[in-house]
Design a protein around this motif. Structure first.
Motif, short mmCIF file in Angstrom:
data_model
loop_
_atom_site.label_atom_id
_atom_site.label_comp_id
_atom_site.label_asym_id
_atom_site.label_seq_id
_atom_site.Cartn_x
_atom_site.Cartn_y
_atom_site.Cartn_z
N ASN A 172 1.63 -4.11 -45.40
CA ASN A 172 2.91 -3.72 -46.12
C ASN A 172 2.67 -3.73 -47.56
OD1 ASN A 172 5.86 -3.72 -46.38
ND2 ASN A 172 5.60 -6.05 -46.56
N LEU A 173 2.83 -2.93 -48.23
CA LEU A 173 2.57 -2.49 -49.69
C LEU A 173 3.87 -2.31 -50.36
CD1 LEU A 173 -0.43 -0.17 -49.30
CD2 LEU A 173 -0.51 -2.65 -49.11
N THR A 174 3.67 -2.80 -51.52
CA THR A 174 4.90 -2.54 -52.56
C THR A 174 4.25 -2.47 -54.05
OG1 THR A 174 7.20 -3.09 -53.10
CG2 THR A 174 5.47 -4.93 -53.31
N GLN A 175 5.07 -1.78 -55.05
CA GLN A 175 5.04 -1.86 -56.54
C GLN A 175 5.92 -2.78 -57.01
OE1 GLN A 175 5.41 -1.53 -59.70
NE2 GLN A 175 3.30 -0.99 -60.05
N HIS A 244 15.93 -11.91 -51.96
CA HIS A 244 16.45 -11.62 -50.59
C HIS A 244 16.14 -10.38 -50.34
CE1 HIS A 244 18.76 -15.13 -51.48
NE2 HIS A 244 18.98 -15.40 -50.35
N CYS A 245 16.08 -10.02 -48.96
CA CYS A 245 15.64 -8.59 -48.47
C CYS A 245 16.80 -7.96 -47.78
CB CYS A 245 14.50 -8.64 -47.52
SG CYS A 245 13.79 -7.09 -46.96
N TYR A 246 17.05 -6.89 -48.36
CA TYR A 246 18.10 -5.96 -47.79
C TYR A 246 17.76 -4.87 -46.99
CZ TYR A 246 21.24 -8.29 -51.07
OH TYR A 246 22.08 -9.31 -51.83
N LEU A 247 18.32 -4.66 -45.67
CA LEU A 247 17.86 -3.76 -44.76
C LEU A 247 18.69 -2.77 -44.42
CD1 LEU A 247 16.34 -6.54 -42.32
CD2 LEU A 247 14.91 -4.89 -43.86
N TRP A 248 17.89 -1.29 -43.84
CA TRP A 248 18.55 -0.35 -43.22
C TRP A 248 18.30 -0.13 -42.13
CZ3 TRP A 248 17.52 -1.25 -48.39
CH2 TRP A 248 18.40 -1.02 -49.39
N SER A 274 13.77 5.33 -51.58
CA SER A 274 12.50 4.94 -50.79
C SER A 274 12.72 5.40 -49.58
CB SER A 274 12.07 3.29 -51.01
OG SER A 274 11.26 3.07 -50.48
N ASP A 275 11.27 5.55 -48.69
CA ASP A 275 11.52 5.67 -47.41
C ASP A 275 11.19 4.24 -46.60
OD1 ASP A 275 8.80 5.20 -47.92
OD2 ASP A 275 7.90 6.93 -47.13
N GLN A 276 11.17 3.04 -47.19
CA GLN A 276 11.23 2.05 -46.49
C GLN A 276 12.43 1.57 -46.18
OE1 GLN A 276 7.66 0.52 -46.32
NE2 GLN A 276 7.51 2.54 -46.81
N PRO A 277 12.37 0.73 -44.93
CA PRO A 277 13.44 0.17 -44.53
C PRO A 277 13.90 -1.16 -45.04
CG PRO A 277 11.56 -0.24 -43.03
CD PRO A 277 10.98 0.40 -44.02
N ALA A 305 12.61 -7.73 -60.07
CA ALA A 305 11.82 -6.80 -59.45
C ALA A 305 12.55 -6.34 -58.33
CB ALA A 305 10.65 -7.82 -58.97
N LEU A 306 12.34 -4.72 -57.93
CA LEU A 306 13.15 -4.24 -56.74
C LEU A 306 11.86 -3.81 -55.97
CD1 LEU A 306 14.59 -3.44 -59.59
CD2 LEU A 306 16.18 -2.31 -57.77
N GLU A 307 11.66 -4.36 -54.74
CA GLU A 307 10.37 -4.33 -54.00
C GLU A 307 10.68 -3.68 -52.83
OE1 GLU A 307 8.46 -8.15 -53.96
OE2 GLU A 307 9.89 -8.79 -55.39
N PRO A 308 10.39 -2.26 -52.50
CA PRO A 308 10.61 -1.81 -51.28
C PRO A 308 9.51 -1.98 -50.37
CG PRO A 308 10.33 0.07 -53.20
CD PRO A 308 10.16 -1.49 -53.62
N GLY A 309 9.54 -2.01 -49.00
CA GLY A 309 8.69 -2.50 -47.93
C GLY A 309 9.50 -3.02 -46.73
N LEU A 310 8.55 -3.67 -46.07
CA LEU A 310 9.19 -4.18 -44.67
C LEU A 310 9.78 -5.54 -45.09
CD1 LEU A 310 6.28 -3.56 -42.38
CD2 LEU A 310 8.31 -2.05 -42.87
#
Length: 342
Positions: A172-175, A244-248, A274-277, A305-310
């Motif tokens: 699970n990677l992020t920038q 916190h992680c927000y999800l789609w 992003s294509d991450q959920p 920080a805005l961290e796309p990922g799982l």
């Protein structure tokens, strides 16, 4: 639109050797990229008056980057975010990972990608970064081959990550850039239409999944960060702010709008696609004392920080998005950062 690629004088550090640096630039954006950690040391936007304004946090030496724990500007992996108690099952076998945020695993551990030296290769519209992560690093099984692309297209910074493994492994990677668009971040407006939010315990481990429309941390009304953080919520107090992680639920691998950050003080807007959920939103709650430019130190909440990922601890959580990459598969991650003068 052409992209200008300029090698900069390399850095050196006794622990990691010579560290190339490359600047990529078009008419709207300018990035300085380090071989260490794939770090974006500076990301500058051209303003209407012609001056360049840096929008990310960074520091001035390899030693500063190697000593800090904030992962400023780096590629994060093999696992971005947390894995509870540093343990998870893969095909019935329990992995024991580096518990660098004891007792939990965070951001790839002490052997994470933020401390690795990438190979940098110029391409037509940016730069390709490559890295091999050996079997056993931080407890992760198998050898991992990673490619990261940083590209410029108009006022967009495009990030693509591809990874392959030779043994099943959590990936699970992020920038992990921290953005400061000008002025205190408490005045920024933050918008997202995410339908769910992951509520965690004080150590950032998921406890419940809630509908954002029923949660005080709903971002659909476009609140300021200050308004969010001023709420008397245990969920904010226990982590020092927003983390916190927000999800789609539409996990269909298509790049879609995920969040928007606007600084009314500077008139700069960042829109993240992003294509991450999932998207971890972190208001720099523990930045205090982190090395900054010009020998200074950052304070808490000086960047976001805005961290796309799982979502956090995905391999141990219920649901179908476990984050286990297998031989013959390719991990793919696409994120677009759009910057606008408004």
């Amino acid at each position: 639109m052409s992209v200008k690629i300029t090698p900069l004088s390399p850095w050196e550090h006794y622990r990691v050797g010579e560290l190339p640096r490359i600047q990529i630039e078009n008419d709207h954006l300018r990035l300085e990229v380090l071989a260490l950690g794939g770090i974006v040391r500076k990301l500058e936007l051209k303003r209407p008056d012609g001056r360049w304004q840096n929008l990310v946090l960074g520091c001035d030496s390899a030693g500063d980057y190697l000593s800090q724990k904030a992962c400023l500007g780096s590629v994060v992996g093999r696992w971005a975010n947390r894995i509870a108690n540093g343990r998870c099952l893969v095909d019935g076998y329990e992995l024991e990972l580096d518990a660098n945020l004891y007792p939990h695993h965070l951001h790839g551990g002490l052997a994470g990608f933020h401390h690795k030296v990438f190979s940098l290769t110029p391409i037509d519209d940016g730069i390709k970064l490559t890295l091999t992560s050996a079997h056993g690093e931080a407890g992760f099984p198998g050898n991992l081959q990673l490619e990261v692309f940083y590209r410029l297209k108009g006022s967009q910074w495009l990030v693509t990550m591809n990874a392959e493994v030779d043994r099943p492994c959590p990936v699970n990677l992020t920038q992990h850039s921290y953005f400061n668009l000008g002025g205190p971040i408490t005045g920024y407006q933050l918008y997202s239409n995410a339908p769910y939010i992951v509520m965690t315990d004080k150590e950032g481990i998921p406890v419940t999944l809630e509908e954002t429309s029923r949660n005080p941390l709903d971002l659909n009304p476009n609140p300021t960060i200050g308004e969010l953080m001023d709420q008397p919520l245990e969920a904010l107090r226990q982590v020092g702010g927003l983390d916190h992680c927000y999800l789609w639920p539409d996990d269909d691998a298509k790049v879609k709008p995920r969040a928007q950050l606007l600084s009314p003080a500077s008139g700069i807007k960042l829109t993240l696609h992003s294509d991450q959920p999932g998207l971890q939103l972190y208001t720099g709650n523990h930045l205090g004392g982190t090395p900054a430019y010009d020998g200074k130190c950052y304070k808490h909440h000086q960047g976001m920080a805005l961290e796309p990922g799982l979502w956090p601890d995905a391999p141990n959580q219920p649901g179908h998005t476990k984050g286990i990459l297998r031989p013959g598969e390719t991990y793919q991650h696409h994120t677009v950062y759009q910057f606008d003068n408004v």
